[in-house]
Design a protein around this motif. Structure first.
Motif, PDB file in Angstrom:
ATOM      1  N   LYS A  42      47.488  47.672  19.684  1.00 15.83           N
ATOM      2  CA  LYS A  42      48.657  47.031  19.086  1.00 15.83           C
ATOM      3  C   LYS A  42      49.944  47.810  19.358  1.00 15.83           C
ATOM      4  N   TYR A  43      49.795  49.133  19.525  1.00 14.45           N
ATOM      5  CA  TYR A  43      50.982  49.985  19.664  1.00 14.45           C
ATOM      6  C   TYR A  43      50.803  51.005  20.783  1.00 14.45           C
ATOM      7  N   ASP A  44      51.947  51.486  21.247  1.00 18.73           N
ATOM      8  CA  ASP A  44      52.002  52.641  22.137  1.00 18.73           C
ATOM      9  C   ASP A  44      52.902  53.680  21.498  1.00 18.73           C
ATOM     10  N   VAL A  45      52.454  54.918  21.496  1.00 17.02           N
ATOM     11  CA  VAL A  45      53.314  56.005  21.046  1.00 17.02           C
ATOM     12  C   VAL A  45      53.738  56.806  22.280  1.00 17.02           C
ATOM     13  N   TYR A  46      55.002  57.156  22.319  1.00 16.18           N
ATOM     14  CA  TYR A  46      55.553  57.981  23.396  1.00 16.18           C
ATOM     15  C   TYR A  46      56.077  59.275  22.786  1.00 16.18           C
ATOM     16  N   LEU A  47      55.594  60.374  23.313  1.00 16.60           N
ATOM     17  CA  LEU A  47      56.001  61.702  22.877  1.00 16.60           C
ATOM     18  C   LEU A  47      56.790  62.342  24.008  1.00 16.60           C
ATOM     19  N   GLN A  64      58.436  57.983  19.783  1.00 19.40           N
ATOM     20  CA  GLN A  64      58.751  56.566  19.580  1.00 19.40           C
ATOM     21  C   GLN A  64      57.470  55.757  19.567  1.00 19.40           C
ATOM     22  N   ILE A  65      57.412  54.762  18.671  1.00 18.65           N
ATOM     23  CA  ILE A  65      56.291  53.831  18.620  1.00 18.65           C
ATOM     24  C   ILE A  65      56.815  52.437  18.924  1.00 18.65           C
ATOM     25  N   VAL A  66      56.188  51.788  19.900  1.00 12.52           N
ATOM     26  CA  VAL A  66      56.590  50.440  20.306  1.00 12.52           C
ATOM     27  C   VAL A  66      55.339  49.563  20.385  1.00 12.52           C
ATOM     28  N   TYR A  75      66.667  56.929  25.971  1.00 14.58           N
ATOM     29  CA  TYR A  75      68.006  57.505  26.018  1.00 14.58           C
ATOM     30  C   TYR A  75      68.865  57.158  24.808  1.00 14.58           C
ATOM     31  N   ASN A  76      68.281  56.465  23.815  1.00 13.69           N
ATOM     32  CA  ASN A  76      69.045  56.220  22.594  1.00 13.69           C
ATOM     33  C   ASN A  76      68.530  57.116  21.474  1.00 13.69           C
ATOM     34  N   ALA A  77      69.159  57.031  20.326  1.00 13.58           N
ATOM     35  CA  ALA A  77      68.827  57.937  19.222  1.00 13.58           C
ATOM     36  C   ALA A  77      67.836  57.329  18.236  1.00 13.58           C
ATOM     37  N   ASP A  78      67.184  56.239  18.607  1.00 15.53           N
ATOM     38  CA  ASP A  78      66.258  55.564  17.702  1.00 15.53           C
ATOM     39  C   ASP A  78      64.852  56.135  17.891  1.00 15.53           C
ATOM     40  N   PHE A  79      64.623  57.345  17.399  1.00 11.42           N
ATOM     41  CA  PHE A  79      63.324  57.979  17.557  1.00 11.42           C
ATOM     42  C   PHE A  79      62.958  58.719  16.274  1.00 11.42           C
ATOM     43  N   PHE A  80      61.688  59.086  16.176  1.00 17.49           N
ATOM     44  CA  PHE A  80      61.200  59.900  15.064  1.00 17.49           C
ATOM     45  C   PHE A  80      61.279  61.360  15.504  1.00 17.49           C
TER      46      PHE A  80
END
Length: 220
Positions: A42-47, A64-66, A75-80
């Motif tokens: 259901k999801y992918d996490v990117y580290l 980031q989880i998408v 390249y944006n600031a929408d991350f954990f």
């Protein structure tokens, strides 16, 4: 109506410029991208790592989880922002992501992990198990000809030797031509770490280890 002075207008423009500039990152600032798909697809996490744009700034461990197979915008600031260290282990359990990190401020303790932090990111629970570090060993190389799993152990074998890793105390990462494994064990002061670069001596089907949730190196 009161008019804004030129000085105030200039100050506002500078603030807007800085805000826009801080919410975007250059390609050169992003490195070490790794991906892990959830077990239910259901999801992918990117580290990944974001290097500071300032000479004496600190890098950021970002996550980031998408949706599954969706490519995030690095390249944006929408991350954990991952607290403590870059996670040394990361695993999916359906819709919960468990990460393990090393604290840089807590003292060694007999209790490991020293605490558990649960946070919500885009509706996904991130469980962070926080440990302290005791020691590390340098990366070693090992060439193998066969791989199999037995009783929760991951075994990499060559003719007269083999390496055995406990699945629960390891993290696999896959590159284009080799596997890297980081393994750890606990003592009364924290965790001890070691790592191997595992190189297949013949053609190897990396799908054999997919069920053990290996991180996959991703190109920018």
């Amino acid at each position: 109506m009161k008019k804004l002075s030129n000085k105030r207008i200039f100050g506002c423009l500078i603030f807007i410029f800085l805000f826009i500039n801080c919410s975007k990152y250059d390609k050169d600032q992003i490195s070490n991208i790794q991906n892990l798909s959830s077990t239910n697809k259901k999801y992918d996490v990117y580290l990944y790592t974001i290097e500071s744009g300032m000479a004496f700034g600190s890098s950021v461990n970002a996550l980031q989880i998408v949706k599954y197979k969706e490519r995030p915008d690095f390249y944006n600031a929408d991350f954990f922002r991952v607290p403590n260290s870059r996670p040394f282990q990361i695993k999916w359990d359906n819709d919960t992501l468990t990460i393990k990190t090393i604290s840089s401020i807590d003292r060694a303790s007999q209790k490991q992990p020293i605490r558990t932090e649960i946070q919500d990111y885009k509706g996904i629970n991130i469980k962070n198990l926080v440990y302290t570090l005791n020691s590390t060993l340098a990366l070693s190389e090992f060439k193998f000809i066969d791989f199999y799993e037995k009783n929760g152990n991951l075994i990499f074998k060559k003719e007269n030797d083999s390496l055995v890793f406990n699945e629960g105390n390891s993290q696999l990462s896959i590159d284009s031509s080799y596997i890297e494994i980081e393994y750890f064990k606990q003592n009364n002061k924290g965790l001890e770490f070691g790592a191997y670069k595992l190189i297949p001596e013949k053609k190897f089907d990396f799908k054999k280890i997919e069920k053990y949730q290996p991180l996959k190196a991703i190109e920018k």
